[in-house]
Design a protein around this motif. Structure first.
Motif, short mmCIF file in Angstrom:
data_model
loop_
_atom_site.label_atom_id
_atom_site.label_comp_id
_atom_site.label_asym_id
_atom_site.label_seq_id
_atom_site.Cartn_x
_atom_site.Cartn_y
_atom_site.Cartn_z
N PHE A 125 0.82 -1.20 0.00
CA PHE A 125 0.00 0.00 0.00
C PHE A 125 0.86 1.26 0.00
CE2 PHE A 125 -2.94 -3.07 2.16
CZ PHE A 125 -3.84 -3.16 1.11
N ARG A 126 1.89 1.27 0.81
CA ARG A 126 2.72 2.46 0.93
C ARG A 126 3.36 2.85 -0.40
NH1 ARG A 126 5.18 0.82 5.02
NH2 ARG A 126 3.89 1.87 6.57
N SER A 127 3.84 1.85 -1.14
CA SER A 127 4.51 2.14 -2.42
C SER A 127 3.53 2.70 -3.43
CB SER A 127 5.17 0.87 -2.97
OG SER A 127 4.20 -0.12 -3.30
N ARG A 128 2.30 2.26 -3.39
CA ARG A 128 1.30 2.75 -4.35
C ARG A 128 0.80 4.16 -3.99
NH1 ARG A 128 2.13 -2.26 -4.71
NH2 ARG A 128 1.57 -3.54 -6.53
N VAL A 129 0.75 4.45 -2.70
CA VAL A 129 0.44 5.83 -2.30
C VAL A 129 1.51 6.77 -2.85
CG1 VAL A 129 0.30 7.42 -0.34
CG2 VAL A 129 -0.84 5.19 -0.22
N LYS A 130 2.77 6.37 -2.71
CA LYS A 130 3.87 7.19 -3.22
C LYS A 130 3.84 7.30 -4.74
CE LYS A 130 8.92 7.57 -2.97
NZ LYS A 130 10.17 6.96 -2.43
N LYS A 131 3.58 6.18 -5.40
CA LYS A 131 3.56 6.18 -6.86
C LYS A 131 2.46 7.06 -7.42
CE LYS A 131 2.79 3.05 -10.79
NZ LYS A 131 2.55 1.63 -11.20
N HIS A 132 1.27 6.97 -6.85
CA HIS A 132 0.11 7.69 -7.38
C HIS A 132 -0.08 9.06 -6.73
CE1 HIS A 132 -0.89 4.07 -9.50
NE2 HIS A 132 -1.16 3.38 -8.40
N GLN A 133 0.73 9.35 -5.67
CA GLN A 133 0.55 10.59 -4.92
C GLN A 133 -0.90 10.76 -4.49
OE1 GLN A 133 3.24 12.99 -4.07
NE2 GLN A 133 4.08 10.93 -4.40
N SER A 134 -1.45 9.66 -3.99
CA SER A 134 -2.86 9.66 -3.60
C SER A 134 -3.11 8.52 -2.63
CB SER A 134 -3.75 9.49 -4.83
OG SER A 134 -5.12 9.37 -4.46
N THR A 135 -3.96 8.77 -1.64
CA THR A 135 -4.38 7.72 -0.71
C THR A 135 -5.61 6.98 -1.23
OG1 THR A 135 -5.63 9.39 0.53
CG2 THR A 135 -3.42 8.83 1.34
N VAL A 136 -6.09 7.37 -2.41
CA VAL A 136 -7.20 6.67 -3.08
C VAL A 136 -6.70 6.26 -4.46
CG1 VAL A 136 -9.55 6.88 -3.96
CG2 VAL A 136 -8.93 8.03 -1.83
N PHE A 137 -6.78 4.99 -4.76
CA PHE A 137 -6.30 4.52 -6.06
C PHE A 137 -6.92 3.17 -6.38
CE2 PHE A 137 -3.24 3.36 -2.74
CZ PHE A 137 -3.11 1.99 -2.90
N ARG A 138 -6.72 2.72 -7.62
CA ARG A 138 -7.25 1.43 -8.07
C ARG A 138 -6.17 0.35 -7.93
NH1 ARG A 138 -12.09 2.04 -10.61
NH2 ARG A 138 -12.62 4.17 -11.27
N SER A 139 -6.61 -0.83 -7.55
CA SER A 139 -5.68 -1.96 -7.44
C SER A 139 -6.49 -3.25 -7.42
CB SER A 139 -4.84 -1.84 -6.16
OG SER A 139 -3.91 -2.90 -6.05
N ASN A 140 -5.80 -4.37 -7.52
CA ASN A 140 -6.41 -5.67 -7.28
C ASN A 140 -6.13 -6.08 -5.84
OD1 ASN A 140 -7.18 -6.60 -10.16
ND2 ASN A 140 -5.03 -5.99 -10.39
N MET A 141 -7.07 -6.80 -5.25
CA MET A 141 -6.84 -7.35 -3.92
C MET A 141 -6.92 -8.86 -3.98
SD MET A 141 -6.00 -5.49 -1.37
CE MET A 141 -6.56 -6.44 0.05
N PRO A 142 -6.06 -9.56 -3.23
CA PRO A 142 -6.10 -11.02 -3.21
C PRO A 142 -7.47 -11.51 -2.76
CG PRO A 142 -4.13 -10.18 -2.13
CD PRO A 142 -5.01 -9.01 -2.36
N PRO A 143 -7.85 -12.74 -3.19
CA PRO A 143 -6.97 -13.75 -3.77
C PRO A 143 -6.85 -13.70 -5.29
CG PRO A 143 -9.07 -14.73 -3.22
CD PRO A 143 -9.14 -13.32 -2.73
N GLY A 144 -7.78 -13.13 -6.00
CA GLY A 144 -7.69 -13.15 -7.47
C GLY A 144 -7.97 -14.53 -8.04
N PRO A 145 -7.49 -14.79 -9.27
CA PRO A 145 -7.76 -16.09 -9.92
C PRO A 145 -7.22 -17.24 -9.07
CG PRO A 145 -6.74 -14.54 -11.45
CD PRO A 145 -6.63 -13.93 -10.10
N PHE A 146 -7.93 -18.30 -8.96
CA PHE A 146 -9.23 -18.64 -9.53
C PHE A 146 -10.33 -18.57 -8.46
CE2 PHE A 146 -6.12 -20.74 -12.20
CZ PHE A 146 -6.58 -20.47 -13.47
#
Length: 520
Positions: free
Chosen positions: A88-109
């Motif tokens: 989470f921390r790396s994506r906050v830094k990357k997007h410069q936002s505490t709200v963003f889109r992502s996938n959450m586990p478990p995913g397929p299948f």
């Protein structure tokens, strides 16, 4: 110490005996009592979607990657390449936002749709509690739901949205359970946790250190069985097997979103790609079910009066007691021990002095009223819930198009999109809490009580109450009471203690390396 008693002045677990009123309670709480009101309509918090946007709407940053590949990549980052916090921390830094889109586990299948909008600040997070804006149907464990074969074929209360008729009946049944057991709570806690401390002292004397985990599990389960149902597990066929059976049953359900510490090439195909079959935990669950069916006769009788079959009622009582309550105590008691232990002798002495002086002035009895006179103890407990909440993940599906605010941006969410919040980031929001990453025992003393609205562990703010119309934990105040009792019993018995801490599958693993018996 004299046997503890339970009295009910201003501090109460309140459950009105009538249920026909259609109006929610309008009582204003000035202090933080342990209180749960039963009202027919939800007390709906103001969501960010109801606030007039202060500026232009920003596009939600982030993406989901390529189909199939994106969810797996995010899963590997979440569990192994980065770990949850850095994910989470790396994506906050990357997007410069505490709200963003992502996938959450478990995913397929296991999960058919892993796409979420992540909320990581204390301003956007509360929309997850607004059941007029988000749907809570089948999102208790996130983007997937374990088979109902784990719960006797029933969708239990945790998976129901308040709009579903069975939600009201089942939550009312849990309120009845809490009300009917109120007189047993404090004395049974004292009895069960005195046994725990004796076990720890014996192990410490024999080995030089004592693991808190297994004795805590046993004491917590014994306490729940004796306080809520008036039954001692040791006197039944279940014996001392309860905690082990529960752990197996819970891990089988949650394995898609856990890491067991196994190598990646083993864990991924074993627990993250396909769900573990329920039949492997069936015998464990049946033993638990038989125990609860025999122990909860009076609650099952009440359930029938409400129109709930005895079978469905029993499966819900088992889930609420074992998954919700026992699971919470399995996490929060080691958490309290860890953070208070790290606080050192000065904090220990302050807590011991406060707790012992109040108990002495109340005739040597621990009561709910006397605990209201312990501001440092109460604040310490709330701070443990804030800094390391026992429930980390919250989900809700947008019922309509929404506008959500973070501290510095405004975003539009479309109907049907899944919202996800990682609670430890929201409750350690530096724009809300000073020294947000630090454990500050007196944070909620005096004027600090105003910050309790940002303590969110129970699927709602600490300043609000469970009702029939919301998704706040029915046993929220019961768990807080148990946490308070844990700190009180600890410092009535000991002046100070030392610990070693490591990580575990669920929370922290704590070893006690010294216990200094009470000297004043």
């Amino acid at each position: 110490m004299a046997s503890p008693s339970l009295t009910f002045p201003s501090l109460q677990l309140q459950f009105p005996t009538h249920t026909k009123s259609s109006k929610p309670s309008k009582r204003k709480l000035i202090v933080r009592p342990i209180f749960a009101s039963v009202s027919e309509k939800p007390s709906v918090p103001v969501s960010q979607s109801q606030v007039t946007p202060p500026g232009p709407i920003r596009k939600i940053p982030g993406d989901y990657g390529l189909p199939f590949i994106g969810p797996i990549k995010d899963r590997l980052d979440y569990f192994y390449n980065q770990g949850r916090e850095e994910f989470f921390r790396s994506r906050v830094k990357k997007h410069q936002s505490t709200v963003f889109r992502s996938n959450m586990p478990p995913g397929p299948f296991i999960s058919s749709n892993s796409k979420v909008i992540v909320l990581l600040d204390g301003k956007s997070f509360p929309v997850l509690f607004d059941v007029s804006k988000v749907e809570k149907k089948d999102v208790f464990t996130g983007t997937f739901m374990p088979s109902t074969e784990f719960t006797g074929g029933f969708r239990v209360l945790s998976y129901l949205d308040p709009s579903e008729p069975d939600h009201t009946k089942l939550k009312r049944l849990l309120f009845f359970l809490l009300q009917s057991s109120r007189d047993r709570v404090i004395p049974e806690f004292h009895s069960c946790f005195s046994e725990l401390f004796e076990t720890l002292e014996s192990e410490l004397a024999a080995k030089g250190k004592a693991s808190f985990a297994d004795p805590n599990d046993q004491a917590s389960f014994n306490f729940l069985a004796r306080a809520l149902y008036g039954t001692k597990p040791a006197d039944t066929k279940l014996g001392t097997d309860g905690p082990g059976l529960i752990t197996k049953w819970v891990v089988f359900q949650l394995s898609p979103i856990l890491t067991l510490g196994l190598p990646k090439f083993i864990e991924e195909p074993l627990i993250h790609t396909f769900p573990l079959p329920a039949f492997l935990a069936k015998s464990s669950y049946q033993k638990l079910y038989d125990f609860f069916y025999d122990a909860s006769t009076h609650v099952l009788d009440e359930g029938e009066k409400m129109g709930i079959s005895r079978e469905e009622a029993c499966h819900n009582l088992l889930f609420a007691t074992c998954f919700n309550s026992f699971g919470g105590m399995k996490i929060i008691f080691p958490t309290i021990l860890k953070w208070v232990g790290r606080g050192g002798v000065k904090l220990h002495t302050q807590l011991a002095q406060e707790i012992r002086s109040v108990v002495k002035s109340n005739g040597g009895k621990v009561t709910m009223a006397s605990m209201e006179q312990m501001p440092l103890m109460k604040s310490t407990v709330y701070e443990a819930f804030r800094i390391e909440p026992p429930v980390s993940l919250q989900y809700g599906k947008a019922k309509q198009d929404l506008v959500i605010e973070s501290h510095d941006s405004v975003f539009k969410v479309k109907e049907g999109e899944m919202l996800f919040g990682y609670q430890p980031f929201a409750t350690k929001d530096p724009k809300i809490f000073e020294r947000s990453e630090e454990f500050v025992p007196d944070r909620f003393v005096g004027e600090g009580e105003k910050l309790l609205k940002h303590v969110l562990w129970s699927n709602g703010p600490e300043t609000e109450n469970p009702t029939l119309g919301n998704k706040q934990c029915a046993g929220k105040d019961f768990v807080v009471l148990a946490a308070r009792l844990f700190v009180v019993e600890l410092f009535l018995r000991y002046d100070s203690f030392d610990i070693e801490v490591s990580s575990s599958v669920l929370g922290s693993a704590v070893n006690l390396t010294s216990l200094k018996r009470a000297s004043f």
